[in-house]
Design a protein around this motif. Structure first.
Motif, PDB file in Angstrom:
ATOM      1  N   GLU A  57       0.815  -1.214   0.000  1.00 19.02           N
ATOM      2  CA  GLU A  57       0.000   0.000   0.000  1.00 19.02           C
ATOM      3  C   GLU A  57       0.851   1.269   0.000  1.00 19.02           C
ATOM      4  O   GLU A  57       0.319   2.381  -0.136  1.00 19.02           O
ATOM      5  N   ALA A  60       0.893   3.404  -5.272  1.00 17.88           N
ATOM      6  CA  ALA A  60      -0.458   3.496  -5.837  1.00 17.88           C
ATOM      7  C   ALA A  60      -1.048   2.101  -6.060  1.00 17.88           C
ATOM      8  O   ALA A  60      -0.333   1.098  -6.090  1.00 17.88           O
ATOM      9  N   ALA A  61      -2.353   2.062  -6.239  1.00 28.39           N
ATOM     10  CA  ALA A  61      -3.034   0.802  -6.514  1.00 28.39           C
ATOM     11  C   ALA A  61      -2.380   0.117  -7.716  1.00 28.39           C
ATOM     12  O   ALA A  61      -1.926   0.773  -8.642  1.00 28.39           O
ATOM     13  N   ARG A  62      -2.326  -1.189  -7.680  1.00 29.20           N
ATOM     14  CA  ARG A  62      -1.668  -1.941  -8.751  1.00 29.20           C
ATOM     15  C   ARG A  62      -2.397  -1.789 -10.081  1.00 29.20           C
ATOM     16  O   ARG A  62      -3.361  -2.475 -10.353  1.00 29.20           O
ATOM     17  N   GLY A  63      -1.889  -0.902 -10.872  1.00 31.34           N
ATOM     18  CA  GLY A  63      -2.451  -0.723 -12.195  1.00 31.34           C
ATOM     19  C   GLY A  63      -1.398  -0.943 -13.264  1.00 31.34           C
ATOM     20  O   GLY A  63      -1.700  -1.123 -14.424  1.00 31.34           O
ATOM     21  N   TYR A  64      -0.143  -0.934 -12.833  1.00 25.54           N
ATOM     22  CA  TYR A  64       1.001  -1.078 -13.721  1.00 25.54           C
ATOM     23  C   TYR A  64       0.951  -0.098 -14.886  1.00 25.54           C
ATOM     24  O   TYR A  64       1.476  -0.364 -15.953  1.00 25.54           O
ATOM     25  N   ASP A  65       0.299   1.031 -14.646  1.00 26.76           N
ATOM     26  CA  ASP A  65       0.322   2.116 -15.607  1.00 26.76           C
ATOM     27  C   ASP A  65       1.490   3.029 -15.244  1.00 26.76           C
ATOM     28  O   ASP A  65       2.263   2.742 -14.329  1.00 26.76           O
ATOM     29  N   HIS A  68       1.629   4.141 -11.567  1.00 25.62           N
ATOM     30  CA  HIS A  68       2.028   3.067 -10.666  1.00 25.62           C
ATOM     31  C   HIS A  68       3.539   2.811 -10.752  1.00 25.62           C
ATOM     32  O   HIS A  68       4.214   2.651  -9.730  1.00 25.62           O
TER      33      HIS A  68
END
Length: 101
Positions: A57, A60-65, A68
């Motif tokens: 945590e 950032a939330a796991r977006g792999y963008d 992130h």
């Protein structure tokens, strides 16, 4: 103003390095040789990676963008890098339309 925020890509790129050096990035650990910086970055990044494994945590939330990946980079390098970890940086490649983080 940070020395790497002049608006001139070549000057900004050069400012990431310790004055008088062309291969040692400004850093928070106070080392002035490329070899010492490599060891310090490895040790500190490994510690941050273990911390991130225990507390995902922290980024950032796991977006792999891109956001992130910048957050991961910031977490891994915040102890060693003096410049802007986890953000786009000025670079010679940026002047040609590329991006470096």
């Amino acid at each position: 103003m940070r020395p790497w925020n002049t608006g001139n890509p070549d000057r900004d790129w050069t400012a990431y390095f310790i004055p008088g050096s062309d291969d040692v990035l400004r850093n928070r650990v106070g080392v002035t040789s490329a070899a010492a910086l490599s060891v310090a970055e490895t040790d500190l990044s490994e510690a941050r990676l273990l911390e991130l494994g225990d507390k995902p945590e922290l980024v950032a939330a796991r977006g792999y963008d891109l956001a992130h990946l910048f957050a991961i980079h910031a977490q891994l390098s915040k102890t060693s890098h003096q410049s802007r970890p986890g953000r786009k940086r000025a670079s010679r490649w940026a002047a040609a339309g590329g991006t470096m983080c």
